[in-house]
Scaffold this motif. Structure first.
Motif, PDB file in Angstrom:
ATOM      1  N   ALA A  88       3.337  38.090   1.879  1.00  0.00           N
ATOM      2  CA  ALA A  88       3.532  39.542   1.991  1.00  0.00           C
ATOM      3  C   ALA A  88       3.656  40.175   0.608  1.00  0.00           C
ATOM      4  CB  ALA A  88       4.763  39.844   2.842  1.00  0.00           C
ATOM      5  N   GLN A  89       4.371  39.512  -0.297  1.00  0.00           N
ATOM      6  CA  GLN A  89       4.498  40.040  -1.658  1.00  0.00           C
ATOM      7  C   GLN A  89       3.139  40.099  -2.353  1.00  0.00           C
ATOM      8  OE1 GLN A  89       7.506  37.371  -3.208  1.00  0.00           O
ATOM      9  NE2 GLN A  89       9.166  38.749  -2.605  1.00  0.00           N
ATOM     10  N   ALA A  90       2.328  39.059  -2.178  1.00  0.00           N
ATOM     11  CA  ALA A  90       0.995  39.033  -2.792  1.00  0.00           C
ATOM     12  C   ALA A  90       0.104  40.139  -2.231  1.00  0.00           C
ATOM     13  CB  ALA A  90       0.340  37.673  -2.585  1.00  0.00           C
ATOM     14  N   LEU A  91       0.316  40.494  -0.960  1.00  0.00           N
ATOM     15  CA  LEU A  91      -0.476  41.540  -0.313  1.00  0.00           C
ATOM     16  C   LEU A  91       0.091  42.945  -0.533  1.00  0.00           C
ATOM     17  CD1 LEU A  91      -1.071  39.757   3.107  1.00  0.00           C
ATOM     18  CD2 LEU A  91      -2.814  40.251   1.373  1.00  0.00           C
ATOM     19  N   GLY A  92       1.316  43.023  -1.066  1.00  0.00           N
ATOM     20  CA  GLY A  92       1.963  44.317  -1.225  1.00  0.00           C
ATOM     21  C   GLY A  92       2.434  44.890   0.109  1.00  0.00           C
ATOM     22  N   LEU A  93       2.761  43.998   1.058  1.00  0.00           N
ATOM     23  CA  LEU A  93       3.214  44.405   2.388  1.00  0.00           C
ATOM     24  C   LEU A  93       4.674  44.024   2.599  1.00  0.00           C
ATOM     25  CD1 LEU A  93       0.174  43.113   4.502  1.00  0.00           C
ATOM     26  CD2 LEU A  93       0.619  45.473   3.782  1.00  0.00           C
ATOM     27  N   GLN A  94       5.301  44.679   3.548  1.00  0.00           N
ATOM     28  CA  GLN A  94       6.638  44.295   3.993  1.00  0.00           C
ATOM     29  C   GLN A  94       6.498  43.345   5.178  1.00  0.00           C
ATOM     30  OE1 GLN A  94       9.719  45.232   2.733  1.00  0.00           O
ATOM     31  NE2 GLN A  94       8.498  46.091   1.072  1.00  0.00           N
ATOM     32  N   VAL A  95       7.384  42.377   5.274  1.00  0.00           N
ATOM     33  CA  VAL A  95       7.420  41.511   6.450  1.00  0.00           C
ATOM     34  C   VAL A  95       8.074  42.315   7.568  1.00  0.00           C
ATOM     35  CG1 VAL A  95       8.300  39.378   7.459  1.00  0.00           C
ATOM     36  CG2 VAL A  95       7.565  39.411   5.062  1.00  0.00           C
TER      37      VAL A  95
END
Length: 192
Positions: A88-95
């Motif tokens: 998620a961090q690599a994608l710039g998303l929140q879990v």
């Protein structure tokens, strides 16, 4: 280009073996967290779901949504979230931890099927077959996610009203198997 809906299901990464402690994200000992090998898998999942820019015909798609079963009184472990946090961090998303495996799988499946873009769902292994069956709307998924398997991706893809099921061995770490889990053979003429 119209994108086929795709929901990719994984089990949380490796947990500590009997008598071992896991490691929390801050490095402190934690019996509820991932093992060191589990953290290695969590890191390796980044390259599986966010591959280097090479041509690929993989059924894996870069997730637009990342979900993890949230801890509950019944299942207090944060392992599902820990497993997908590096990705998620690599994608710039929140879990997204909106659901747990204590919630109604039919309601979760309906919400997942309505999403726009590929979704990755990290869940607990005992609940994965029920969730996959609800997504597929047929009894064709394996009856059980094996206790010792942390190395699979189950993929449910939509193509119009019909959804399909496939499996992909991750083959990310030493010891990962190349075989899928045997699927349930649906009874003739039985439809859900």
């Amino acid at each position: 280009m119209i994108e086929t809906p795709r929901i990719m299901l994984i089990r949380h990464a490796e947990k500590p073996r009997e008598g071992e402690y896991g490691v929390a994200i801050d490095g402190s000992p934690s019996p509820q967290s991932l093992s060191v090998v589990g953290w290695q898998r969590a890191g390796a999942l980044v390259r599986l779901f966010v591959p280097l820019p090479l041509p690929s015909r993989s059924p894996i798609l870069r997730p637009s949504h990342v979900f993890a079963a949230h801890p509950t009184e019944t299942h207090p472990s944060p392992r599902p979230r820990e497993t997908v946090t590096p990705l998620a961090q690599a994608l710039g998303l929140q879990v997204d931890e909106s659901w747990s495996d204590d919630d109604d799988p039919a309601r979760i499946a309906a919400a997942l099927r309505d999403l726009k873009g590929p979704a990755l769902v990290c869940w607990r292994h005992r609940s994965l077959p029920v969730l996959a069956e609800e997504l597929l709307q047929r009894a064709e998924v394996p009856r059980h996610w094996p206790e010792a398997r942390f190395d699979l991706v189950w993929i449910v893809s939509g193509d119009g009203p019909r959804w399909t099921f496939s499996q992909l061995p991750q083959q990310l770490l030493p010891g990962d198997r190349a075989q899928s889990v045997p699927r349930r053979v649906p009874a003739a003429g039985v439809r859900r």
